[in-house]
Structure formats: C-alpha cells, structure tokens
Write a protein that holds these residues in place. Sequence first.
Motif, short mmCIF file in Angstrom:
data_model
loop_
_atom_site.label_atom_id
_atom_site.label_comp_id
_atom_site.label_asym_id
_atom_site.label_seq_id
_atom_site.Cartn_x
_atom_site.Cartn_y
_atom_site.Cartn_z
N LYS A 1 0.91 -1.10 -0.05
CA LYS A 1 0.17 -0.05 0.26
C LYS A 1 0.93 1.19 0.14
O LYS A 1 0.12 2.27 -0.06
CB LYS A 1 -0.81 0.02 1.35
CG LYS A 1 -2.01 -1.00 1.07
CD LYS A 1 -3.30 -0.64 0.14
CE LYS A 1 -4.21 -1.64 0.34
NZ LYS A 1 -5.38 -1.13 -0.67
N GLU A 2 2.26 1.14 0.11
CA GLU A 2 3.04 2.15 0.18
C GLU A 2 2.87 3.24 -1.04
O GLU A 2 2.82 4.42 -0.88
CB GLU A 2 4.39 1.76 0.28
CG GLU A 2 4.83 1.10 1.89
CD GLU A 2 6.34 1.10 1.96
OE1 GLU A 2 7.00 1.22 1.22
OE2 GLU A 2 6.47 0.34 3.06
N ALA A 3 2.82 2.77 -2.26
CA ALA A 3 2.84 3.36 -3.56
C ALA A 3 1.66 4.29 -3.58
O ALA A 3 1.60 5.73 -3.82
CB ALA A 3 2.89 2.45 -4.69
N GLU A 4 0.50 3.70 -3.20
CA GLU A 4 -0.67 4.49 -3.30
C GLU A 4 -0.92 5.56 -2.06
O GLU A 4 -1.19 6.86 -2.53
CB GLU A 4 -2.01 3.58 -3.37
CG GLU A 4 -2.29 2.96 -2.08
CD GLU A 4 -3.51 1.97 -2.17
OE1 GLU A 4 -4.59 2.20 -1.42
OE2 GLU A 4 -3.34 1.25 -3.21
N LYS B 1 1.80 7.16 -1.00
CA LYS B 1 2.63 8.40 -1.64
C LYS B 1 2.01 9.16 -2.60
O LYS B 1 2.26 10.27 -2.73
CB LYS B 1 4.15 7.72 -1.94
CG LYS B 1 4.73 6.97 -0.75
CD LYS B 1 6.21 6.40 -1.40
CE LYS B 1 6.89 5.93 -0.17
NZ LYS B 1 8.28 5.17 -0.76
N GLU B 2 1.43 8.41 -3.57
CA GLU B 2 0.73 9.03 -4.65
C GLU B 2 -0.44 10.14 -4.13
O GLU B 2 -0.49 11.04 -4.68
CB GLU B 2 0.27 7.89 -5.57
CG GLU B 2 -0.35 8.57 -6.89
CD GLU B 2 -1.16 7.47 -7.76
OE1 GLU B 2 -1.96 8.03 -8.59
OE2 GLU B 2 -0.90 6.06 -7.38
N ALA B 3 -0.92 9.62 -3.11
CA ALA B 3 -1.95 10.49 -2.38
C ALA B 3 -1.92 11.61 -1.76
O ALA B 3 -2.27 12.66 -1.47
CB ALA B 3 -2.87 9.94 -1.92
N GLY B 4 -0.36 11.73 -1.55
CA GLY B 4 0.28 12.85 -0.72
C GLY B 4 0.78 12.68 0.59
O GLY B 4 1.07 13.56 1.35
N LYS C 1 -5.38 5.36 -0.46
CA LYS C 1 -5.31 6.45 -1.06
C LYS C 1 -6.36 7.75 -0.97
O LYS C 1 -5.98 8.51 -1.02
CB LYS C 1 -5.44 5.94 -2.59
CG LYS C 1 -5.23 6.91 -3.48
CD LYS C 1 -5.16 6.38 -4.81
CE LYS C 1 -4.84 7.16 -6.23
NZ LYS C 1 -4.61 6.71 -7.58
N ALA D 1 -5.94 11.28 0.58
CA ALA D 1 -6.49 12.40 -0.43
C ALA D 1 -7.55 13.23 0.39
O ALA D 1 -7.48 14.51 0.32
CB ALA D 1 -6.91 12.03 -1.67
#
Length: 229
Positions: A83-86, A88-91, A150, A154
């Motif tokens: 779940k780390e990538a999502e 980071k993508e969400a901020g 995510k 957000a």
Amino acid sequence: MAKLTKKQKEAQAKIDSSKVYSLNEASSLVKEITLANFDASVDVAIRLGVDPRKANQMVRGVVTLPHGTGKDVRVLALVTPDKEAEAKEAGADYVGLDEYLAKIKAGWTDVDVIITMPAVMGKLGPLGRVLGPRGLMPNPKTGTVTMDVKKAVAEVKAGKIDFKVDKTGIVHAAIGKVSFDAQKLTENANELIQTIIKLKPTAAKGTYIKSAFISSTQSPSVQLDLKSL
C-alpha cells in the motif's frame, strides 16, 4: 485578570456584547478584530446539550470543509509494503510501518493525522498511551483505519477533519485561516455546524445547540445567532 492591551481593547470595542451575529457577519468581524501578525487559525466552538459521559449522547464525526483548513496537514500512513505506493501518490508525508512504529514508541509524534489499515491496528494498540492523548490514534469511525488508503490520505489533504465533543459538552474545530475571505469562512463553518446538527443523538433531550462562537487564535470570540444557522 491580565490587563488588555490597547489593540485588544480596540478589538473588543468592535464587538457589540448585546448582539448575536449571523455567521456571515461574524466571519467578517473575526477577520477585522484579529491582532496576530501571522495567518491565525479561525475556530468554532459549539456548546451542545448532551452528556458526553453517556455513550448514547457522544457526538463524534468527520466533515470535509469545502475550502480546506488552510493548514498543511502532515499525514503518516502506517501501511504494509503493497500500500506504500498509493499512500505516497495521494500525498502522505511519511509512509512506512515498523520504522515509524519504533519512532512513535520512542516519543515521535510530529504529525497531524495517522492513517492505517485494519491489519496494522494490532501493532498500534501498545502505542495508545503515546497517541491517545494527542488525538492521533486511528479510528474506523473517522475513516483513518481503512483499506482504501489512497482515498483516506487524499481526503485529509483536501480538508477532511474529525471532531468530538469534549467532556464539558463543547465541540472545538478549526475551520480556516484569517487570510480566507469571509464567504469561505462562512461556508466552512456552516458545513461543520450542519454536520453536527445531523448527528444529534436521539437520547439528547432539550436544546441541542446551546451556543456557538467563532474566534481566531488571538481575537475575542464572537457569539453566533443560532437562528441563522
């Protein structure tokens, strides 16, 4: 009692103590009477006719302010590697698991919100003494314990806040900054108040919202006209 400074007296003089103000009037006035030389937070305090000692009269919820809080919310996502990538993508500002659990255990709490997953909550239990008093313990009711990491990150970044009535029956929440125009403050405050109204416990008898005030970090408080809410 501490003496008021000249500026504080001037600010206090602009408030008619015999009057209650509409939300829009109060939002404009609080900007006018703020003395701080920084972008102060604007807060709403609402006294409720509930007994928070009783579980069936607890008022707690979340609300997404239409114009955000004006604050850069620092988010820690305690998640598994998948779940780390999502996150980071969400901020999310900090993403990881065991290394941050160790930091928290050592006393680090330099974040505003912690978001995690149901599978991780077991590891957070022993840290309740650190996180609980600071209001940082994730809770499914506020959307901070979820598989949709995510979305949760957000929403918090966009202005989602959680609130809870305190032991004296008051809900305190920051609804923006003095730099916001009065209309944005009005809309943010209204969104919070209407959400609280919808959460009235069925066990609460009599007047639900007893009084409401708006103020900034260094301003006197302005009483709101409950009929205008």
